[in-house]
Design an enzyme around this catalytic site. Structure first.
Site, short mmCIF file in Angstrom:
data_model
loop_
_atom_site.label_atom_id
_atom_site.label_comp_id
_atom_site.label_asym_id
_atom_site.label_seq_id
_atom_site.Cartn_x
_atom_site.Cartn_y
_atom_site.Cartn_z
N GLU A 94 6.67 5.38 -9.54
CA GLU A 94 7.66 4.39 -9.14
C GLU A 94 7.29 3.79 -7.79
O GLU A 94 6.71 4.45 -6.93
CB GLU A 94 9.04 5.06 -9.05
CG GLU A 94 9.54 5.44 -10.43
CD GLU A 94 10.88 6.16 -10.47
OE1 GLU A 94 11.50 6.15 -11.53
OE2 GLU A 94 11.29 6.73 -9.44
N CYS A 107 7.52 0.23 -0.78
CA CYS A 107 7.35 1.68 -0.68
C CYS A 107 6.55 2.09 -1.91
O CYS A 107 7.01 1.92 -3.05
CB CYS A 107 8.72 2.35 -0.65
SG CYS A 107 8.63 4.13 -0.68
N CYS A 339 15.05 6.99 -0.50
CA CYS A 339 14.12 8.05 -0.09
C CYS A 339 14.46 9.37 -0.76
O CYS A 339 15.61 9.81 -0.74
CB CYS A 339 14.22 8.25 1.40
SG CYS A 339 13.09 7.25 2.30
#
Ligand code: SF4
Length: 346
Positions: A94, A107, A339
């Site tokens: 991902e 990210c 996160c």
């Protein structure tokens, strides 16, 4: 059936030029193909329209282009985008696009699963299956750059290696991907806009310093007390804080680059004055800033976000000691993109 043909993108420009020469063709053909692969993002040899049909067939006979494919894309209410990315062998990782008013950050993942075992992290539940290749890392960035242009009318501005995996456990491929991202023949991004976030592998932090890398370093610290850190990040037993401290001092002496400490405060785990005092002390070893990150619960409820009072206590103690501190609100919680939440659930 699994192909045994080599991924053409594993070849450097020089290697491609050599390949064409060995085929009795002109070396510059290698430049042309390289440009198609890296600047024009060709997904198949047939896309290479200024290359002859015979040459395209010859490439097809010898190589594959193992591009990633965005399998599913989810958009959060706050604009965050999460991509589930399918790799050539069917595995999924991902990556996340995080927009703010002024920047768009990608990210990205560096491994399928993770070799480490942080107890608060959803990725840790997927055992490490393999490292990502440089081009698989690069492709994630390109996919997010395209989404940034599509949804926010601006290119990607920053990259953080904070997705699935420990980047320093896949060091060579991460470095090759960053080389490509920063190269004018790739995305031409400044390394100062890239941050590699590690849970703290001392030997590799020293290696990065020796390699004179130009990107930023972040360390997921979460506790400056060995016993507490080992409870939440068990590998700390092998890489204790004293070794981490020594590696960070080495990093700063060589690079003169400040370190960012990523820090989550959990109720009953690291929210006491003793924890704060230990962090303040640790922050004095090397110039740094602290990012306090809001916690995103994963399913089991074992870890809970600390109270606002505990967070305020952290902030005031750090500021009193002239340590720069930022508080990061999490983004994309509704799509499990925040996160520590990446676990291929989509
Ligand atoms: S926090 Fe990072 S290093 Fe730790 S298990 Fe999760 S992905 Fe791996």
């Amino acid at each position: 059936m699994a192909t045994t043909k080599k991924d053409i993108r594993a070849l450097s420009k020089e290697q491609l030029r050599d390949f064409f020469e060995k085929q009795g063709d002109k070396a510059f053909r290698g430049n042309q193909v390289y440009e198609w692969l890296w600047q024009k993002g060709a997904h198949s040899f047939d896309d290479m329209t200024n290359v002859s049909k015979e040459t395209r067939q010859m490439l097809e006979d010898n190589f594959v282009i193992n591009h990633i494919k965005v399998d599913t894309m989810q958009r959060s209410n706050d604009g965050t985008v999460k991509n589930a990315v399918r790799l050539h062998d069917g595995l999924i990782v991902e990556s996340v696009l995080i927009p703010t008013a002024t920047r768009t950050t990608a990210c990205v993942s560096s491994q399928v699963g993770c070799s480490l075992d942080c107890r608060f992290c959803a990725t840790a539940r997927l055992k490490r299956m393999r490292n990502l290749n440089p081009d698989e890392i690069y492709d994630q960035v390109v996919a997010i750059d395209n989404e940034s242009k599509l949804y926010f009318n601006r290119p990607l501005s920053n990259i953080v290696f904070m997705g699935m995996g420990e980047p320093l456990m896949n060091y060579n491929n991460v470095i090759k991907a960053i080389d490509k991202i920063t190269s004018p023949e790739g995305l031409g991004m400044s390394p100062k806009r890239i941050t590699v976030s590690t849970s703290g592998v001392p030997k590799m932090i020293k290696k990065m310093a020796d390699d004179d890398v130009k990107f930023n370093l972040a360390v997921s610290l979460h506790s400056a007390i060995d016993e507490v850190r080992t409870t939440i990040m068990p590998f700390n037993e092998n890489f204790p804080l004293e070794d981490l401290r020594e590696a960070l001092e080495y990093w700063y002496a060589k690079t003169k680059c400040k370190i960012s400490y990523e820090y989550v405060v959990w109720k009953g785990i690291n929210d006491s004055q003793k924890d704060i005092d230990a962090l303040v002390k640790f922050c004095k070893y090397v110039p740094c800033k602290v990012n306090i990150i809001e916690y995103n619960p994963i399913d089991d409820g074992e870890f809970q976000q600390a109270s606002n009072e505990a967070l305020e206590n952290y902030i005031s103690n750090l500021e009193k000691n002239r340590i720069v501190v930022n508080v990061r609100r999490s983004r994309g919680k509704d799509i499990d993109a925040a996160c520590g939440q990446l676990a291929n659930k989509s």
